[in-house]
Design a protein around this motif. Structure first.
Motif, short mmCIF file in Angstrom:
data_model
loop_
_atom_site.label_atom_id
_atom_site.label_comp_id
_atom_site.label_asym_id
_atom_site.label_seq_id
_atom_site.Cartn_x
_atom_site.Cartn_y
_atom_site.Cartn_z
N MET A 179 -8.04 4.56 11.20
CA MET A 179 -7.59 5.57 10.24
C MET A 179 -8.25 6.91 10.49
O MET A 179 -7.60 7.96 10.40
CB MET A 179 -7.87 5.08 8.82
CG MET A 179 -7.05 3.86 8.43
SD MET A 179 -7.40 3.31 6.75
CE MET A 179 -6.71 4.68 5.81
N SER A 237 -3.57 6.35 4.01
CA SER A 237 -2.92 5.38 3.15
C SER A 237 -2.24 4.30 3.98
O SER A 237 -1.98 4.47 5.17
CB SER A 237 -1.87 6.06 2.25
OG SER A 237 -0.76 6.48 3.02
N TYR A 250 -6.85 8.64 13.69
CA TYR A 250 -5.48 9.14 13.56
C TYR A 250 -5.25 9.94 12.27
O TYR A 250 -4.11 10.28 11.94
CB TYR A 250 -4.49 7.98 13.63
CG TYR A 250 -4.31 7.46 15.04
CD1 TYR A 250 -3.25 7.87 15.84
CD2 TYR A 250 -5.22 6.55 15.58
CE1 TYR A 250 -3.10 7.41 17.14
CE2 TYR A 250 -5.07 6.06 16.88
CZ TYR A 250 -4.01 6.50 17.64
OH TYR A 250 -3.87 6.03 18.93
N SER A 251 -6.34 10.23 11.55
CA SER A 251 -6.27 11.03 10.31
C SER A 251 -5.27 10.44 9.31
O SER A 251 -4.44 11.16 8.73
CB SER A 251 -5.90 12.49 10.63
OG SER A 251 -6.87 13.06 11.48
N LEU A 252 -5.37 9.14 9.11
CA LEU A 252 -4.49 8.45 8.17
C LEU A 252 -5.26 8.16 6.88
O LEU A 252 -6.46 7.87 6.92
CB LEU A 252 -3.99 7.14 8.77
CG LEU A 252 -3.27 7.27 10.13
CD1 LEU A 252 -2.97 5.89 10.71
CD2 LEU A 252 -2.00 8.08 9.99
N ASP A 268 0.85 3.38 3.60
CA ASP A 268 2.16 3.90 3.96
C ASP A 268 2.08 4.72 5.25
O ASP A 268 2.98 4.63 6.11
CB ASP A 268 2.72 4.77 2.84
CG ASP A 268 3.17 3.96 1.64
OD1 ASP A 268 3.35 2.73 1.79
OD2 ASP A 268 3.32 4.55 0.55
N GLU A 269 1.03 5.50 5.41
CA GLU A 269 0.89 6.31 6.62
C GLU A 269 0.63 5.44 7.85
O GLU A 269 1.13 5.72 8.93
CB GLU A 269 -0.24 7.33 6.45
CG GLU A 269 0.10 8.45 5.48
CD GLU A 269 -0.94 9.55 5.48
OE1 GLU A 269 -1.91 9.47 6.27
OE2 GLU A 269 -0.80 10.49 4.69
N ILE A 270 -0.16 4.37 7.67
CA ILE A 270 -0.38 3.43 8.78
C ILE A 270 0.94 2.79 9.19
O ILE A 270 1.27 2.71 10.38
CB ILE A 270 -1.39 2.34 8.36
CG1 ILE A 270 -2.76 2.94 8.09
CG2 ILE A 270 -1.49 1.26 9.45
CD1 ILE A 270 -3.74 1.97 7.45
N GLU A 271 1.70 2.35 8.20
CA GLU A 271 2.98 1.69 8.46
C GLU A 271 3.94 2.64 9.18
O GLU A 271 4.61 2.25 10.15
CB GLU A 271 3.59 1.21 7.14
CG GLU A 271 4.83 0.37 7.30
CD GLU A 271 5.32 -0.18 5.98
OE1 GLU A 271 5.92 -1.26 5.98
OE2 GLU A 271 5.10 0.47 4.93
N GLU A 272 3.98 3.89 8.76
CA GLU A 272 4.89 4.86 9.36
C GLU A 272 4.43 5.27 10.75
O GLU A 272 5.24 5.36 11.69
CB GLU A 272 4.99 6.10 8.47
CG GLU A 272 5.94 7.17 9.00
CD GLU A 272 6.07 8.36 8.08
OE1 GLU A 272 6.73 9.34 8.48
OE2 GLU A 272 5.51 8.33 6.97
N CYS A 273 3.13 5.50 10.93
CA CYS A 273 2.60 5.99 12.21
C CYS A 273 2.81 4.97 13.33
O CYS A 273 3.20 5.35 14.44
CB CYS A 273 1.11 6.31 12.06
SG CYS A 273 0.34 6.96 13.56
#
Length: 204
Positions: free
Chosen positions: A161, A168, A164-166, A170-175
């Motif tokens: 995280m 949440s 990759y500056s994540l 949701d951001e992990i899932e999308e990235c």
């Protein structure tokens, strides 16, 4: 991001033979709590192979409670939380099998597998086992001890995280186009390495 990393060890190849559970709580992307629970497995038998892996012997857990007795203490760490596990198909599968054995309804939580995630993030690694992943990331821990394995899993996710500056799930899932798993009473929807493509439907 808040999440709880978990890890189980079993006494045999039977998913209900939980003999140890590790819990690592992360709040605001900082580790806030770590614990290990020793569990009397059901059935109460051990295989030499499993003992060799984790070092837990029958004498160490003979007087410990079975998982159903621990459940009221364990459930608050899971219910409504984001759960993380390395090889989650094993850990969540063992949890579900054990709850089924005792007739206990599943808790509700979303979860992600750091094996599947690390395969997407670090495809160049020859192996994505927890010890190999942590060696690559410089994370020190004692493998196959649930207290440390849960910590290592949490530390690996925090590293991903941060890199990759994540912030949440949701951001992990999308990235990384990974599909988050879901558990709730009566249903288990597994985490998947690749998110299912939505079929397009044409208007009639």
């Amino acid at each position: 991001m808040d999440f709880v990393a978990i890890d189980f060890e079993t006494a045999t190849s039977n998913f209900t033979s939980l003999c140890s559970m590790g819990i690592c709580v992360v709040e605001n992307s900082e580790i806030s709590d770590r614990k290990e629970i020793l569990i009397k497995p059901v059935p109460f038998e051990f295989h030499d192979y499993n003992i060799k892996i984790h070092g837990i012997t029958p004498d160490m857990v003979a007087d410990k409670p079975t998982f159903d007795i621990y459940w009221d203490r364990v459930r608050p760490y899971l219910e409504g939380k984001t759960i993380v596990a390395h090889n989650a198909s094993f850990d969540v599968g063992a949890l579900c099998a054990t709850l089924d054995y005792f007739g206990i309804p599943y808790p509700t939580f979303d979860y992600i597998c750091t094996v599947k995630l690390s395969q997407k993030v670090y495809p160049e690694l020859p192996s994505h086992k927890l010890n190999n992943l942590c060696d690559a990331l410089g994370i020190k821990f004692s493998h196959h001890h649930t207290y440390d394995d849960a910590y290592a899993c949490a530390a690996a996710l925090l590293r991903i995280m941060d890199d990759y500056s994540l912030i949440s799930l949701d951001e992990i899932e999308e990235c990384f186009e990974i599909e988050v798993g879901h558990l709730y009473p009566g249903c288990h929807m597994p985490c998947r390495k690749n998110k299912k493509k939505q079929k397009k439907t044409s208007a009639r």
